[in-house]
Scaffold this active site. Structure first.
Site, PDB file in Angstrom:
ATOM      1  CG  ASP A   1      -1.998  -1.005   1.233  1.00  0.00           C
ATOM      2  OD1 ASP A   1      -2.005  -1.864   0.337  1.00  0.00           O
ATOM      3  OD2 ASP A   1      -2.850  -0.942   2.132  1.00  0.00           O
TER       4      ASP A   1
ATOM      5  CG  HIS B   1      -4.521   2.649  -0.283  1.00  0.00           C
ATOM      6  ND1 HIS B   1      -5.487   2.152   0.546  1.00  0.00           N
ATOM      7  CD2 HIS B   1      -3.454   2.940   0.527  1.00  0.00           C
ATOM      8  CE1 HIS B   1      -5.028   2.135   1.797  1.00  0.00           C
ATOM      9  NE2 HIS B   1      -3.810   2.621   1.807  1.00  0.00           N
TER      10      HIS B   1
ATOM     11  CG  HIS C   1      -3.122   7.134   2.290  1.00  0.00           C
ATOM     12  ND1 HIS C   1      -2.294   7.195   3.380  1.00  0.00           N
ATOM     13  CD2 HIS C   1      -3.478   5.839   2.194  1.00  0.00           C
ATOM     14  CE1 HIS C   1      -2.157   5.995   3.902  1.00  0.00           C
ATOM     15  NE2 HIS C   1      -2.874   5.151   3.202  1.00  0.00           N
TER      16      HIS C   1
ATOM     17  CG  HIS D   1       2.666   0.307   4.311  1.00  0.00           C
ATOM     18  ND1 HIS D   1       2.486  -0.581   5.344  1.00  0.00           N
ATOM     19  CD2 HIS D   1       1.472   0.936   4.127  1.00  0.00           C
ATOM     20  CE1 HIS D   1       1.240  -0.474   5.788  1.00  0.00           C
ATOM     21  NE2 HIS D   1       0.602   0.432   5.076  1.00  0.00           N
TER      22      HIS D   1
HETATM   23 ZN   LIG Z   1      -2.577   3.063   3.418  1.00  0.00          ZN
END
Ligand SMILES: [Zn+2]
Length: 230
Positions: A9, A62, A66, A164
């Site tokens: 992500d 995503h 964010h 990540h």
């Molecule tokens: Zn995230």
């Protein structure tokens, strides 16, 4: 055979994503990248999403900024901006199931993830909502997350792990994690476990209410989430 699925992500990141893609290619593992829309406006980062797609990885949405989980945001039109604009930027790289992963504000599976507007939007637009079941908090413990992840994965039938591809240093241990998981008898697959998909192609698969804020009935004087949380 115990399956495990990897997802990355918050990228793409020019300092991290190329090495992640190299490791995945070397290990023969296909994964998914849930990208942040705002980052795709940078041609260098967009090229990394294109590379991931070309190498057989799935690209998911995503959110655009964010910054605030959708369940905590009450701004008009935020859903169309956060989800729709990102999907436009992903364009032809999108998987045909239109994968969307909400921003979890630290990996929490709770009612901050979505609000009713977002759920309705995802349903109307035919998205597949992809949650998770293992968050080893690689951003907090970049050198120790492998051990944490191994312990968590052992307790779960089909782990869908969130990592990540950002500049924490954690992805230097990705190859070690893949090796250990395989030695432990796990097989990497690209598909997501059904238990992590509350919505598939716009169809609700199980009760989503735990993930949807009820703005109408709860007090709404909560602090905005800190920007540095993932
Ligand atoms: Zn995230």
């Amino acid at each position: 055979m115990k399956k495990i699925t990897l997802s990355f992500d918050n990228g793409p990141d020019p300092e991290v994503t190329p090495a992640v893609l190299d490791v995945l290619a070397q290990k023969g593992v296909k994964a998914s990248f849930f990208v942040v829309g705002d980052k795709l406006r940078d041609p260098e980062r967009l090229a990394l999403a294109q590379r991931a797609h070309a190498e057989g990885h799935w690209i998911g949405n995503h959110t655009f900024n964010h910054l605030v989980p959708l369940g905590r945001s009450q701004h008009e039109g935020v859903t169309a901006l956060e989800i729709g604009r990102t999907q436009d930027l992903i364009g032809g790289l999108a998987h045909e199931m239109k994968f969307f992963r909400p921003f979890g504000g630290g990996g929490n599976l709770n009612a901050d993830l979505l609000d009713r507007n977002a759920r309705d939007y995802l349903q109307k637009e035919g998205f597949t909502c992809v949650l998770w079941n293992v968050v080893p908090r690689d951003w907090e413990q970049p050198a120790q997350w492998v051990e944490t992840a191994m312990q968590m994965c052992r307790t779960i039938d089909h782990p869908l792990i969130v990592l990540h591809d950002i500049t924490t240093g954690a992805m230097a241990y990705l190859d070690e994690f893949i090796d250990r998981a395989e030695r432990d008898g796990m097989t990497f697959v690209q598909d997501f476990p059904a238990a992590c998909l509350p919505m598939v192609r716009g169809k609700v698969m199980f009760d989503m209410s735990p993930f949807i804020a009820d703005h109408g009935s709860r007090a709404y004087a909560r602090p905005e989430i800190r920007k540095d949380r993932l």
